[in-house]
Write an enzyme that holds these catalytic residues in place. Structure first.
Site, PDB file in Angstrom:
ATOM      1  N   ASP A 200       0.902  -1.151   0.000  1.00  0.00           N
ATOM      2  CA  ASP A 200       0.000   0.000   0.000  1.00  0.00           C
ATOM      3  C   ASP A 200       0.938   1.196   0.000  1.00  0.00           C
ATOM      4  O   ASP A 200       1.622   1.453   1.001  1.00  0.00           O
ATOM      5  CB  ASP A 200      -0.891   0.013   1.239  1.00  0.00           C
ATOM      6  CG  ASP A 200      -1.885   1.151   1.166  1.00  0.00           C
ATOM      7  OD1 ASP A 200      -1.448   2.300   0.980  1.00  0.00           O
ATOM      8  OD2 ASP A 200      -3.099   0.905   1.280  1.00  0.00           O
ATOM      9  N   HIS A 201       1.003   1.909  -1.117  1.00  0.00           N
ATOM     10  CA  HIS A 201       2.097   2.878  -1.226  1.00  0.00           C
ATOM     11  C   HIS A 201       1.983   4.029  -0.220  1.00  0.00           C
ATOM     12  O   HIS A 201       2.946   4.733   0.010  1.00  0.00           O
ATOM     13  CB  HIS A 201       2.257   3.383  -2.665  1.00  0.00           C
ATOM     14  CG  HIS A 201       1.287   4.461  -3.061  1.00  0.00           C
ATOM     15  ND1 HIS A 201       0.014   4.196  -3.473  1.00  0.00           N
ATOM     16  CD2 HIS A 201       1.412   5.804  -3.108  1.00  0.00           C
ATOM     17  CE1 HIS A 201      -0.604   5.334  -3.752  1.00  0.00           C
ATOM     18  NE2 HIS A 201       0.224   6.331  -3.547  1.00  0.00           N
ATOM     19  N   HIS A 263      -5.729   2.974   1.256  1.00  0.00           N
ATOM     20  CA  HIS A 263      -4.846   4.034   1.764  1.00  0.00           C
ATOM     21  C   HIS A 263      -5.402   4.713   3.020  1.00  0.00           C
ATOM     22  O   HIS A 263      -4.685   4.937   3.989  1.00  0.00           O
ATOM     23  CB  HIS A 263      -4.630   5.104   0.690  1.00  0.00           C
ATOM     24  CG  HIS A 263      -4.158   4.558  -0.623  1.00  0.00           C
ATOM     25  ND1 HIS A 263      -3.329   3.468  -0.712  1.00  0.00           N
ATOM     26  CD2 HIS A 263      -4.380   4.956  -1.904  1.00  0.00           C
ATOM     27  CE1 HIS A 263      -3.077   3.224  -1.982  1.00  0.00           C
ATOM     28  NE2 HIS A 263      -3.702   4.106  -2.725  1.00  0.00           N
TER      29      HIS A 263
END
Ligand code: BG6
Length: 655
Positions: A200-201, A263
């Site tokens: 999950d950036h 996010h």
């Protein structure tokens, strides 16, 4: 004299020499000719190499359908890195060394022969670079390939060997609860959970990682971090961009799947989880999972009550023609699409710490600004002791985490205005990353690759976490699938749909819009303001949204507010309802009542939906007094617009 270590710490310089490089490995990238590889993965590898953090014992083996050779793959990556590297200067020596370690094999993911070729190639590269038989598989592909890739890697015998095997899986991890469960089953059929690294950036962002550091390394906040002291928490992820040509993907996704379930829930978990026993990956991930499991699963009625959605409409020019299409007019989007490009929700976290504390989330595309912020609003102090002073009300204390693009942390509180009387003004203390640390030049993927190579899964999601997040999101998807949506319901470039403002207003609260000096300076009235003045205005502004047709000011009322029209059109009406003038973005109105302390002289009505900032009379008067140049500008507006002369001395005289 300060010793070096101290200087390093206080200037925030990172000390790469103090860190170990990545562990030796061959990294096999599936989807190597795609966007992610060129935009993020390769720039991240390059950053690691520049900082001496990439092991010398490293090789990359790319594979995808595109019929490239190692040579043409290297050429393509060399052209792309010039566009996508994130450093101030490009270092060709570091790049040449890195790109010479890139290799490519073309093939289809369902072709078993490809996997035999990959196996042989990995073996060969391992011997060349000395990768200790460690293999990192990066699945930068659409999720529908994850299961197939895992099966084929298994069949090709990749599991055998003395080194480690780790698999990085890109998002989205499932499109609903059922598909996520299936994906977990497929991926875990051949690998252990501790070999799977779900990206999950947002967890790669320094400001997100700092949420944990902030909470658990500063003793003063944790005692306040609960329902006894916190009134509400707001998570805001505004994007100014639209779907940017990704209509095909986005139309089957929407903001709930694209931003919230992953996010935003990750940030929520960091901010609200219990204190872990240690910084061990699973100690942290256990607490995150518990937090996500504590999010109340809404029934259909609760979805209707606590969640709203929106979709952006076109942007019209002054002649009413479409200047930019609405979502339904975007390429590859169904012209009758019900996909939401905006959502806002009030969540309930049903645990001991947060019972009764509203947690608000909102996110959308094509909004007025790009900005990710978390606002923790504390309960107000008792106002009673200020009885008999000129203090009329207290604002709540707020703690703001500015995640991006501005990166910082801010505390808002009130201070006494210097002078003989007890008067208060909201002020703030701000820590800006840029002042304390060297500006981050990372993409966020460096830390992901680095951590994975060291077997540190802290920054990656876990199967149960993903499932818990889907469990909370699924009722929204189910309910939306069967209820009509009145789309489009917000204009491009606005703050979002009015229903979102109404959602929070039901609880007697409002969204805290974060404004910056730059934004304020786009308003003619504020354009020459100095930093002190702008800050005073920013601290005093409140947000308000009105629908087209709403009466904002009623003639004869006693004015208590000045309005700044952030977006939209309002009309000033005479006694019989004729339009006297139309005001647009950046205009102010309501100043006469405040300047002259007279009742409102005209009706003002919204011609379109409007986003407004509101300045209360007390703040307005104070700012006028402290900023003579602003007082002059407001006087001028009154003169030009209504031919009213306001006495300057009376305006700025101390009260
Ligand atoms: C991606 C979404 O995961 O995150 C995009 O698919 C979104 O739609 C992006 O724009 C936002 O990421 P960032 O880092 O720009 O906030």
């Amino acid at each position: 004299m300060l010793d070096d270590a101290f200087v390093l710490r206080t200037t925030g310089a990172d000390a790469p020499e103090a860190s170990l490089p990545t562990q030796p490995c061959v990294m096999v990238v599936f989807g190597a000719s795609g966007d992610l590889t060129k935009r993020l993965l390769v720039p991240a590898l390059y950053n690691l190499a520049c900082d001496g953090l990439l092991s010398e014992h490293f090789a990359l083996l790319g594979t995808a359908m595109d019929p490239l050779t190692t040579e043409s793959f290297r050429e393509r990556m060399t052209a792309d890195i010039k566009k996508f590297h994130t450093r101030q200067e490009f270092d060709p020596r570091v790049w040449d060394d890195l790109v010479n370690r890139f290799h490519y094999v073309p093939g289809a993911f369902d072709d078993k022969a490809l996997f035999q070729t990959l196996r042989a190639e990995v073996k060969r590269l391992d011997a060349v670079v000395g990768a200790a038989d460690n293999v990192l598989f990066y699945l930068a592909t659409a999720p529908r390939f994850f299961g197939l890739l895992c099966d084929n890697l298994n069949e090709a015998g990749f599991k055998d060997g003395s080194g480690w095997r780790r698999v990085i899986v890109e998002k989205p991890f499932g499109t609903d609860l059922e598909s996520a469960l299936k994906l977990n089953r497929e991926v875990l059929a051949h690998w252990h959970e501790n070999q799977i690294y779900r990206v999950d950036h947002y967890l790669g962002k320094e400001t997100v990682q700092n949420l944990l550091a902030f909470r658990f390394s500063n003793g003063m906040f944790e005692p306040l971090w609960n329902k006894n002291y916190i009134d509400n928490i707001q998570f805001n992820v505004s994007e100014a961009v639209d779907v940017q040509g990704r209509g095909g993907y986005y139309d089957s996704s929407g903001v709930l799947r694209d931003m919230m379930q992953n996010h935003m829930f990750q940030m929520l978990a960091y901010l609200c989880m219990e204190v872990p026993g240690s910084f061990e990956p699973d100690a942290i991930r256990n607490e995150k999972a518990k937090l996500l499991q504590a999010i109340r699963r809404y029934d259909a009625q609760e979805v209707g009550r606590y969640v709203v959605r929106g979709q952006y409409g076109p942007q019209l020019d002054a002649d009413g023609k479409i200047a930019k299409p609405g979502y339904r007019g975007e390429k590859d989007v169904n012209p009758r699409s019900k996909t939401e490009t905006y959502a806002a929700a009030r969540l309930h976290i049903d645990n001991w710490r947060w019972e009764g504390v509203p947690v608000y989330l909102r996110s959308g595309k094509a909004l007025w600004k790009r900005g990710t912020e978390i606002i923790v609003e504390f309960k107000k102090a008792p106002e009673v002791i200020f009885r008999g002073t000129s203090v009329t009300g207290l604002s709540p204390n707020r703690l703001l985490f500015h995640i991006q693009p501005y990166q910082g942390i801010e505390v808002q509180f009130q201070a006494k205005i210097p002078g003989p009387r007890m008067q208060l003004q909201p002020v703030n203390m701000r820590f800006a990353y840029g002042d304390a640390f060297k500006a981050s030049r990372y993409t966020g993927y460096e830390v992901m690759i680095y951590s994975c190579s060291h077997g540190d899964a802290t920054l990656f999601s876990r199967g149960d976490l993903v499932e818990a997040a889907w469990r909370a999101a699924q009722p929204l998807l189910d309910s939306w699938a069967v209820t009509p949506a009145e789309f489009p319901n917000y204009a491009r470039g606005s703050w979002g749909p009015k229903v979102a403002a109404d959602l929070i207003a039901k609880d007697g609260r409002r969204w805290h819009e974060v404004v910056t000096g730059e934004v304020l300076k786009t308003v003619p009235l504020f354009k020459d303001g100095d930093a002190l003045f702008l800050e005073a205005v920013i601290m005093a502004l409140r947000s308000r949204q009105v629908a087209s047709g709403d009466l904002i000011i009623k003639k004869g009322d006693v004015g208590r507010e000045l309005y700044l029209l952030a977006r939209g059109e309002v009309e000033v009406l005479d006694d019989v309802g004729n339009v006297l003038k139309i005001l647009r973005d950046g205009d102010i109105f309501g100043e006469i009542g405040l300047l002259m302390s007279t009742p409102r002289t005209a009706d003002v009505r919204a011609r379109t939906s409007c986003d407004l900032f509101v300045l209360d009379k007390a703040d307005f008067s104070r700012i006028l007094r402290d900023n003579p140049q602003f007082a002059k500008a407001v006087q001028q507006v009154a003169k030009d617009r209504y031919d009213v002369n306001v006495n300057h001395q009376a305006l700025i005289a101390p009260r």
